[in-house]
Design a protein around this motif. Sequence first.
Motif, PDB file in Angstrom:
ATOM      1  N   MET A  79       0.870  -1.039  -0.070  1.00 15.44           N
ATOM      2  CA  MET A  79       0.115   0.055  -0.076  1.00 15.44           C
ATOM      3  C   MET A  79       0.822   1.237   0.023  1.00 15.44           C
ATOM      4  O   MET A  79       1.823   1.502   0.607  1.00 15.44           O
ATOM      5  N   LYS A  80       0.403   2.133  -0.864  1.00 16.36           N
ATOM      6  CA  LYS A  80       1.398   3.530  -0.858  1.00 16.36           C
ATOM      7  C   LYS A  80       1.029   4.056   0.380  1.00 16.36           C
ATOM      8  O   LYS A  80       0.009   4.237   0.959  1.00 16.36           O
ATOM      9  N   MET A  81       2.255   4.989   0.932  1.00 13.81           N
ATOM     10  CA  MET A  81       1.887   5.654   2.098  1.00 13.81           C
ATOM     11  C   MET A  81       0.801   6.647   1.959  1.00 13.81           C
ATOM     12  O   MET A  81       0.289   6.660   3.048  1.00 13.81           O
ATOM     13  N   LYS A  82       0.733   7.226   0.638  1.00 15.56           N
ATOM     14  CA  LYS A  82      -0.264   8.400   0.768  1.00 15.56           C
ATOM     15  C   LYS A  82      -1.721   7.782   0.929  1.00 15.56           C
ATOM     16  O   LYS A  82      -2.682   8.462   1.289  1.00 15.56           O
ATOM     17  N   GLU A  83      -1.869   6.501   0.891  1.00 19.19           N
ATOM     18  CA  GLU A  83      -3.199   5.814   0.816  1.00 19.19           C
ATOM     19  C   GLU A  83      -3.604   5.218   2.400  1.00 19.19           C
ATOM     20  O   GLU A  83      -4.474   4.783   2.471  1.00 19.19           O
ATOM     21  N   LEU A  84      -2.398   5.535   3.168  1.00 22.21           N
ATOM     22  CA  LEU A  84      -2.521   4.871   4.495  1.00 22.21           C
ATOM     23  C   LEU A  84      -2.982   5.952   5.547  1.00 22.21           C
ATOM     24  O   LEU A  84      -2.480   7.138   5.488  1.00 22.21           O
TER      25      LEU A  84
ATOM     26  N   LEU B  79       3.447   2.203  11.097  1.00 20.62           N
ATOM     27  CA  LEU B  79       2.824   0.928  10.330  1.00 20.62           C
ATOM     28  C   LEU B  79       2.905   0.902   8.982  1.00 20.62           C
ATOM     29  O   LEU B  79       2.852  -0.292   8.419  1.00 20.62           O
ATOM     30  N   SER B  80       3.293   2.054   8.273  1.00 21.20           N
ATOM     31  CA  SER B  80       3.741   1.857   6.719  1.00 21.20           C
ATOM     32  C   SER B  80       4.877   0.895   6.455  1.00 21.20           C
ATOM     33  O   SER B  80       4.859   0.342   5.319  1.00 21.20           O
ATOM     34  N   ALA B  81       5.647   0.824   7.502  1.00 23.12           N
ATOM     35  CA  ALA B  81       6.788  -0.076   7.332  1.00 23.12           C
ATOM     36  C   ALA B  81       6.455  -1.612   7.435  1.00 23.12           C
ATOM     37  O   ALA B  81       7.054  -2.273   6.524  1.00 23.12           O
ATOM     38  N   VAL B  82       5.386  -2.051   7.984  1.00 24.12           N
ATOM     39  CA  VAL B  82       4.889  -3.132   8.042  1.00 24.12           C
ATOM     40  C   VAL B  82       3.770  -3.581   7.435  1.00 24.12           C
ATOM     41  O   VAL B  82       3.242  -4.616   7.489  1.00 24.12           O
ATOM     42  N   MET B  83       3.001  -2.438   6.641  1.00 24.43           N
ATOM     43  CA  MET B  83       1.616  -2.769   6.194  1.00 24.43           C
ATOM     44  C   MET B  83       2.055  -2.549   4.734  1.00 24.43           C
ATOM     45  O   MET B  83       0.834  -2.052   3.828  1.00 24.43           O
TER      46      MET B  83
END
Length: 238
Positions: free
Chosen positions: A1-6, A90-94
């Motif tokens: 998932m792109k970070m901007k979408e998290l 979270l972005s690092a693990v998702m």
Amino acid sequence: MKMKELLLFLSCVLCVSAYGLHGDVHINGCSDFDAEDMYGLDGEEVAYADFNNHTEVYILPPFAEPMIYPGAYKQAVTELKVCRHNLKALSAVMKDYPSNDHAPSAVMIYTRDEVEFGEENTLICHVTGFYPAPVNISWTKNEQKVTGSSINTPYLNTDGSFRQTSRLDFTPQVGDIYRCAVEHLSLTDPLTKIYEVDSSARPDPGVGPSVFCGVGLTLGLVGVAVGTFFLIKGNECS
């Protein structure tokens, strides 16, 4: 998932009365490009943090009793830092976590008041059922872009989705066509709703009564004249 979408959103009910008559809610969330911190009461927005102007904005109408959240903006800034920290972790693990985006389930356009030609009014574009927040809403009039509209901060629905409302002041004229276009990261093309000012709108309220009054007066005078004529004829015959 792109970070901007998290997007991280936290919400909590601050207090509910013993009889369940009122509900107080606090929502805060962030992404890498946006942030929100909002207080609501009974499903209505009360205040939100304006991170661009560095202040807490209260949006209660002037006739309502003032409501203040002491230290609200300072708290919002602190919570935003925490949210961004958690978002980065979270972005690092998702990265491969499946998207849970939901397109708006409904888009509605309507007027605030009953429409009368030449009388100022407000068009409302209401969007609900989307996730994550926010949506972008733009307006056109007769295919031309319109500026000056306003939009509230996203409000949480009971099912975890969001709703937002955009308002546009306008003066109804026959034949004008207004469109509100809704953009969301789950949509490939904007959702559009149309409002057309047609002849079913009420005319100037002063015209109708004047016409009916004139017709009524004319018919009344004719009735008096006819009655007088027959009264005179009846006296002559007797």
